[in-house]
Design an enzyme around this catalytic site. Sequence first.
Site, PDB file in Angstrom:
ATOM      1  N   LYS A  75      33.412  39.119  30.964  1.00  0.00           N
ATOM      2  CA  LYS A  75      34.275  40.186  31.428  1.00  0.00           C
ATOM      3  C   LYS A  75      35.032  39.728  32.269  1.00  0.00           C
ATOM      4  O   LYS A  75      36.188  40.280  32.660  1.00  0.00           O
ATOM      5  CB  LYS A  75      33.157  41.381  31.902  1.00  0.00           C
ATOM      6  CG  LYS A  75      32.218  41.995  30.788  1.00  0.00           C
ATOM      7  CD  LYS A  75      31.401  43.297  31.338  1.00  0.00           C
ATOM      8  CE  LYS A  75      30.636  42.950  32.599  1.00  0.00           C
ATOM      9  NZ  LYS A  75      29.666  41.818  32.367  1.00  0.00           N
ATOM     10  N   ARG A 133      27.433  50.748  35.520  1.00  0.00           N
ATOM     11  CA  ARG A 133      26.188  50.054  34.851  1.00  0.00           C
ATOM     12  C   ARG A 133      25.094  50.952  34.816  1.00  0.00           C
ATOM     13  O   ARG A 133      24.048  50.552  34.259  1.00  0.00           O
ATOM     14  CB  ARG A 133      25.814  48.953  35.972  1.00  0.00           C
ATOM     15  CG  ARG A 133      26.381  47.546  35.434  1.00  0.00           C
ATOM     16  CD  ARG A 133      26.406  46.996  36.550  1.00  0.00           C
ATOM     17  NE  ARG A 133      25.919  45.549  36.357  1.00  0.00           N
ATOM     18  CZ  ARG A 133      26.748  44.411  36.781  1.00  0.00           C
ATOM     19  NH1 ARG A 133      27.800  44.566  37.386  1.00  0.00           N
ATOM     20  NH2 ARG A 133      26.479  43.173  36.917  1.00  0.00           N
ATOM     21  N   ARG A 154      26.446  28.001  34.670  1.00  0.00           N
ATOM     22  CA  ARG A 154      27.681  28.467  35.101  1.00  0.00           C
ATOM     23  C   ARG A 154      27.814  27.967  36.774  1.00  0.00           C
ATOM     24  O   ARG A 154      26.699  28.458  37.478  1.00  0.00           O
ATOM     25  CB  ARG A 154      27.932  30.011  35.230  1.00  0.00           C
ATOM     26  CG  ARG A 154      28.934  30.666  35.994  1.00  0.00           C
ATOM     27  CD  ARG A 154      29.406  32.092  35.666  1.00  0.00           C
ATOM     28  NE  ARG A 154      28.503  32.938  36.141  1.00  0.00           N
ATOM     29  CZ  ARG A 154      28.630  34.414  35.994  1.00  0.00           C
ATOM     30  NH1 ARG A 154      29.467  34.740  35.382  1.00  0.00           N
ATOM     31  NH2 ARG A 154      27.653  35.203  36.570  1.00  0.00           N
ATOM     32  N   ARG A 202      25.161  30.631  41.826  1.00  0.00           N
ATOM     33  CA  ARG A 202      25.184  32.133  42.358  1.00  0.00           C
ATOM     34  C   ARG A 202      23.471  32.115  42.199  1.00  0.00           C
ATOM     35  O   ARG A 202      22.880  31.964  41.109  1.00  0.00           O
ATOM     36  CB  ARG A 202      25.706  33.014  41.385  1.00  0.00           C
ATOM     37  CG  ARG A 202      26.908  33.390  41.979  1.00  0.00           C
ATOM     38  CD  ARG A 202      27.782  34.378  41.106  1.00  0.00           C
ATOM     39  NE  ARG A 202      27.195  35.440  40.613  1.00  0.00           N
ATOM     40  CZ  ARG A 202      27.585  36.566  40.220  1.00  0.00           C
ATOM     41  NH1 ARG A 202      28.858  36.335  39.633  1.00  0.00           N
ATOM     42  NH2 ARG A 202      26.773  37.455  39.304  1.00  0.00           N
ATOM     43  N   ARG A 220      18.136  40.222  35.052  1.00  0.00           N
ATOM     44  CA  ARG A 220      19.808  40.793  34.896  1.00  0.00           C
ATOM     45  C   ARG A 220      19.962  41.318  33.307  1.00  0.00           C
ATOM     46  O   ARG A 220      20.351  42.342  33.012  1.00  0.00           O
ATOM     47  CB  ARG A 220      20.862  40.078  35.349  1.00  0.00           C
ATOM     48  CG  ARG A 220      20.818  39.846  36.231  1.00  0.00           C
ATOM     49  CD  ARG A 220      21.825  38.522  36.824  1.00  0.00           C
ATOM     50  NE  ARG A 220      23.365  38.672  36.717  1.00  0.00           N
ATOM     51  CZ  ARG A 220      24.054  37.945  36.679  1.00  0.00           C
ATOM     52  NH1 ARG A 220      23.823  36.500  36.708  1.00  0.00           N
ATOM     53  NH2 ARG A 220      25.145  38.219  36.453  1.00  0.00           N
TER      54      ARG A 220
HETATM   55  P1  AMP Z   1      28.301  40.920  38.905  1.00  0.00           P
HETATM   56  O1  AMP Z   1      29.186  40.052  39.746  1.00  0.00           O
HETATM   57  O2  AMP Z   1      28.981  42.040  38.162  1.00  0.00           O
HETATM   58  O3  AMP Z   1      27.347  40.207  37.604  1.00  0.00           O
HETATM   59  O4  AMP Z   1      27.414  41.567  39.917  1.00  0.00           O
HETATM   60  C1  AMP Z   1      26.569  40.895  40.614  1.00  0.00           C
HETATM   61  C2  AMP Z   1      25.547  41.811  41.047  1.00  0.00           C
HETATM   62  O5  AMP Z   1      26.029  42.796  42.183  1.00  0.00           O
HETATM   63  C3  AMP Z   1      24.758  42.544  40.192  1.00  0.00           C
HETATM   64  O6  AMP Z   1      23.511  41.812  39.654  1.00  0.00           O
HETATM   65  C4  AMP Z   1      24.334  43.866  40.882  1.00  0.00           C
HETATM   66  O7  AMP Z   1      23.171  43.526  41.674  1.00  0.00           O
HETATM   67  C5  AMP Z   1      25.564  44.200  41.904  1.00  0.00           C
HETATM   68  N1  AMP Z   1      26.315  45.054  41.240  1.00  0.00           N
HETATM   69  C6  AMP Z   1      27.679  44.820  40.828  1.00  0.00           C
HETATM   70  N2  AMP Z   1      28.151  45.798  40.153  1.00  0.00           N
HETATM   71  C7  AMP Z   1      27.071  46.750  40.116  1.00  0.00           C
HETATM   72  C8  AMP Z   1      27.097  48.091  39.523  1.00  0.00           C
HETATM   73  N3  AMP Z   1      28.255  48.780  38.938  1.00  0.00           N
HETATM   74  N4  AMP Z   1      25.942  48.892  39.558  1.00  0.00           N
HETATM   75  C9  AMP Z   1      24.933  48.284  40.525  1.00  0.00           C
HETATM   76  N5  AMP Z   1      24.946  47.189  40.634  1.00  0.00           N
HETATM   77  C10 AMP Z   1      25.990  46.296  40.961  1.00  0.00           C
END
Ligand code: AMP
Length: 212
Positions: free
Chosen positions: A13, A88, A127, A156, A167
């Site tokens: 995404k 989410r 990654r 990360r 996740r």
């Molecule tokens: P991402 O880069 O989108 O994978 O986000 C990394 C982390 O940020 C996720 O594993 C969550 O801990 C937090 N996070 C990002 N977006 C959201 C969201 N919309 N709702 C809740 N947690 C989020």
Amino acid sequence: MILLLLGPPGAGKGTQGELLAKELGIPKIATGDVLRAAVRDGTKRGKEAKSYMDRGDLVPDEVILGIMREKFEGDETRNGAILDGVVRTVPQAHGLGLMLAEIGRKVDKVLLFDIDDEKLVARLSSRTVCEKCQHPCKDREPGTKCDKCGGTLVRRKDDEPEAVRNRLRVYKEQTAPVIKWYEERKESPLKIDADGSLEEVLQRALKTLKQE
Ligand code: AMP
């Protein structure tokens, strides 16, 4: 246009969001990026979010809806936005819908990036991302240099195997129901096969957006 990207972690995404943002001339807003910047800057929001993020858990809905409100009150999203990694949870979908309605806007389209679980685990565990510009790189060791800006590549914390499994579990339990929520509101997510090269997946997404 407000375009919302749904799909499991590792479905691509973020990268597709960037490519689509260029194609469509609207900014990509990724709550993950906003939160990582807050953690780096040591802000109150960052301190609150860090432990959830490190475990691969979701940060509380109020934090996310606060970020969305700031972004949609600002100028940046005047011509639209591509929302990556948000929403989410069902309460986030509901809260975002209400907030946008208050300002006479709505989510126009929802794209769902679809891919098998096994591919996701392999993708996420291999990654690395650039410490400096956050550009994701595939099959590159931590410590090597970013192709884009020369910064150092790091893994990360939430791409470590245990956090990846968490996740995916969190996605199934809390995010997958969002698909049904949009379907029930006759805003059915448009499914994109996310298994393919960057260009292939981008072209599928653009074609689907044009047809709808
Ligand atoms: P991402 O880069 O989108 O994978 O986000 C990394 C982390 O940020 C996720 O594993 C969550 O801990 C937090 N996070 C990002 N977006 C959201 C969201 N919309 N709702 C809740 N947690 C989020």
